[in-house]
Scaffold this active site. Structure first.
Site, PDB file in Angstrom:
ATOM      1  N   CYS A 265      -2.729   2.961   3.515  1.00  0.00           N
ATOM      2  CA  CYS A 265      -3.348   1.758   4.073  1.00  0.00           C
ATOM      3  C   CYS A 265      -2.380   0.945   4.927  1.00  0.00           C
ATOM      4  O   CYS A 265      -2.799  -0.032   5.569  1.00  0.00           O
ATOM      5  CB  CYS A 265      -3.902   0.885   2.958  1.00  0.00           C
ATOM      6  SG  CYS A 265      -4.939   1.790   1.791  1.00  0.00           S
ATOM      7  N   HIS A 420      -3.304  -8.468   2.838  1.00  0.00           N
ATOM      8  CA  HIS A 420      -3.949  -7.159   2.686  1.00  0.00           C
ATOM      9  C   HIS A 420      -5.361  -7.370   2.135  1.00  0.00           C
ATOM     10  O   HIS A 420      -6.314  -6.767   2.623  1.00  0.00           O
ATOM     11  CB  HIS A 420      -3.105  -6.288   1.770  1.00  0.00           C
ATOM     12  CG  HIS A 420      -3.537  -4.863   1.684  1.00  0.00           C
ATOM     13  ND1 HIS A 420      -3.716  -4.069   2.786  1.00  0.00           N
ATOM     14  CD2 HIS A 420      -3.840  -4.086   0.601  1.00  0.00           C
ATOM     15  CE1 HIS A 420      -4.101  -2.857   2.405  1.00  0.00           C
ATOM     16  NE2 HIS A 420      -4.197  -2.843   1.090  1.00  0.00           N
ATOM     17  N   HIS A 458     -12.330  -2.439   4.692  1.00  0.00           N
ATOM     18  CA  HIS A 458     -11.007  -1.801   4.653  1.00  0.00           C
ATOM     19  C   HIS A 458     -11.080  -0.483   5.421  1.00  0.00           C
ATOM     20  O   HIS A 458     -11.666   0.492   4.955  1.00  0.00           O
ATOM     21  CB  HIS A 458     -10.602  -1.567   3.200  1.00  0.00           C
ATOM     22  CG  HIS A 458      -9.166  -1.134   3.034  1.00  0.00           C
ATOM     23  ND1 HIS A 458      -8.335  -0.836   4.094  1.00  0.00           N
ATOM     24  CD2 HIS A 458      -8.412  -0.960   1.909  1.00  0.00           C
ATOM     25  CE1 HIS A 458      -7.148  -0.494   3.638  1.00  0.00           C
ATOM     26  NE2 HIS A 458      -7.176  -0.563   2.319  1.00  0.00           N
TER      27      HIS A 458
END
Length: 622
Positions: A265, A420, A458
């Site tokens: 990620c 995040h 995401h």
């Protein structure tokens, strides 16, 4: 002097729409903007979604545009969440011993099982007798456990915009996203090449997962097992760095450095760091950094769901105390730093174009910010490869220390955090603790924190680019997007020194926030944090480094560049982004290369590549 990497262009597409010229950012904060500011963005979305605007931007049309953007229920273009196909395995046999069936001759396997016997042939059909049992796969459908995802705008199809035969979805969106970024420059790429050597270009772009749909790895792994045929393009186009390869070969005609770093990620920041290093070292003067991902796919999402990572419908009902089978609030699937149920998968393709500060001045490039550093640290030993660890403390602490160094004592308080912020129970605790402790360390009492995954989901590899491009919008419109999907901060979140924004935050002026800390935490211990400086702060640094006269000269050069960029945006709003895809154009072979000891000359480039080199290891003369 170490060269400063300056952001001179950006573009892409995600659930908020088109990224260039802050349109996707504006979609996120639309409730805080006046109608006249939003009108071009609504028009742009209507163009992307192939909707008719001859009747004007009516309230009904705007509501349709809202409904077809941001996180929402998964649309059938991806898969039917109410009826996902799977195969049910069974052993079948006749009720009274042997069993017979008919089939076309060419549908039978070449090597018949031992208990099969062809008993009759009638034209193209055969009759087969089976003694005992035989295995079979029966098509079946089931309700998918996850119904929420961040998807590109309803009706948008990048593949339809150019000759995209057999290109996986993530690659088609990369072509669109890179075209959008190049269109935002306000100058043709060939103009940049007049100022630099052909090898002073770097492209770092790819996908964390590779190409996972049926035209990529998905088809490669499954086609023959499901009775299909493997395409000659599946293997090559599945590779993770293919976005960079497409940009080099079909978009900018580059012979410079290329590749793709992967860090789960945190992947985009890994690539951004590589591009930044190339500029700082002088190995490259113009860099394209990007990532693309199209993981709204039953198999990929299923893999994350069985890990307990996704906000599946049952968990969302549990959080909202809804009865079994009740509809879930897909819009609020991602809830960073609040009571939440997991992260929300999303697709995105985002690209940022960097120049060193000297080249930016020389070309009159638009200046959207700069990247003084990106920090990457691993988690060291831990019990679970997917669990968070200590590495993110290091990356955030380094980014904060750099902000204090560059902006002066107290400078960190004049930055905001793009967290995040995945929306998982574990992330809300661990990331908030890291940010809170660093804020305490620097005496910041209310460090502003937001998380744009609450809007766009995401996207894995491109996730940090979603965050950075939203930050660039803050310096254009003065509003930090709030986390509008939450109504409270969870009790286990550490926020004594944080201001976790639950509503849009007006900064008061376009220069109030001097920087943004971008944070990424990835599976496997991949942690990355970057400091991005505002356009105003970047120009201050450039003025100190190069003098007032150089910046004044840049301002004059910038006027036509900014005007061209504006016209490019107006055209894209009305007619769509002009796709750059130069398949088979300007191709060179061995006859187009001229070699000497001093330089290499390539037919398609005005400037030669110098071979003069002074090695960096001191005087080694024997």
């Amino acid at each position: 002097m170490t060269r400063l990497p300056v952001i001179v262009g950006f573009g892409g597409v995600n659930a908020a729409g088109r990224s260039a010229f802050h349109h996707g950012y504006k979609r996120m904060i639309e409730s805080a903007l006046p109608p006249e500011t939003m009108a071009p963005t609504w028009q742009n979305l209507a163009t992307m979604m192939n909707l008719d605007t001859t009747g004007g931007l009516t309230p009904e049309l705007i509501e349709t545009l809202r409904a077809g953007t941001l996180i929402r229920r998964i649309e059938p273009v991806h898969f039917d969440v109410d009826a996902v196909l799977y195969q049910h395995k069974a052993d079948i046999h006749g009720l009274h011993g042997d069993m017979e069936f008919t089939a076309r001759r060419n549908q039978l396997p070449r090597h018949l099982p031992e208990n099969w016997e062809v008993t009759a042939v009638t034209g193209r059909e055969v009759t087969v007798k089976v003694t005992g049992a035989t295995p079979a796969l029966f098509p079946e459908h089931k309700k998918y456990p996850v119904s929420s995802a961040g998807q590109v705008p309803t009706g948008f199809d990048a593949a339809s915009m150019y000759r995209s035969m057999h290109h996986p979805r993530a690659l088609t969106q990369a072509v669109y996203g890179a075209s959008d970024a190049l269109n935002s420059l306000g100058m043709d790429w060939s103009e940049i090449l007049k100022h630099i050597s052909p090898d002073e270009v770097s492209v770092y772009a790819g996908s964390a997962l590779g190409q996972v749909d049926d035209k990529g790895y998905g088809g490669l792994y499954q086609t023959e097992l499901t009775g299909g045929r493997t395409s000659s393009k599946m293997m090559a186009l599945s590779l993770g760095e293919m976005a960079a390869d497409f940009i080099n070969s079909y978009m900018i005609n580059s012979v410079g450095s290329t590749g793709s770093n992967v860090g789960a990620c945190a992947t985009f920041l890994y690539n951004l760091r590589q591009g930044m290093i190339d500029i700082q070292s002088g190995k490259a003067r113009a860099v394209i950094v990007g990532n693309t991902e199209a993981p709204v796919n039953p198999a990929i999402m299923g893999g994350f769901d069985v890990m307990g990572a996704l906000a599946n419908d049952d968990n969302l009902r549990r959080v909202d105390e809804l009865p079994d089978g009740a509809p879930v609030d897909n819009r609020r699937a991602c809830r960073p730093f609040s009571s939440n149920a997991g992260f929300t998968m999303a697709e995105s393709a985002q690209f940022i174009i960097l120049m060193d500060d000297e080249l930016a001045l020389a070309t009159g490039a638009n200046i959207h910010g700069s990247v003084p550093d990106v920090f990457i640290n691993a988690d060291a030993n831990k019990k679970s490869i997917s669990a968070p660890g200590v590495g993110n403390y290091i990356t955030i602490a380094k980014a904060a220390a750099l902000a204090e160094s560059l902006l002066g004592e107290g400078g960190l308080a004049q930055t905001f955090v793009q967290a995040h912020g995945t929306g998982t129970p574990q992330n809300r605790v661990t990331e908030s603790h890291i940010l809170n402790e660093v804020a305490k360390l620097h005496g910041v009492n209310d460090w502003a924190v937001t998380a744009v995954k609450s809007y766009v989901g995401h996207s894995l590899g491109p996730a940090a680019a979603d965050q950075i491009i939203a930050s660039l919008g803050v310096w254009a419109h003065g509003i930090i997007p709030g986390i509008k999907t939450i109504d409270h901060i969870a009790d286990d979140v550490h926020n004594s020194n944080l201001n976790i924004l639950m509503d849009h935050h007006d900064t008061g002026s376009l220069t109030a926030m001097r920087g943004s800390v971008i944070n990424s935490k990835g599976f496997g211990g991949n942690n990355a944090s970057a400091l991005i400086l505002s356009p105003d702060e970047t120009l201050k640094m450039m003025r100190k480094r190069h003098g007032d006269a150089a910046v004044a000269a840049w301002q004059q050069r910038n006027e036509p560049v900014a005007e061209t960029a504006k016209r490019n945006d107006e055209n894209a709003i009305k007619n769509g982004v002009p796709i750059i895809y130069k398949f088979g154009e300007s191709v060179m072979d061995e006859n187009d290369v001229t070699l000497s000891k001093e330089q290499i000359t390539l037919k398609e480039f005005a400037n030669s590549i110098s071979l003069a080199s002074k090695h960096p290891y001191g005087d080694m003369t024997p």
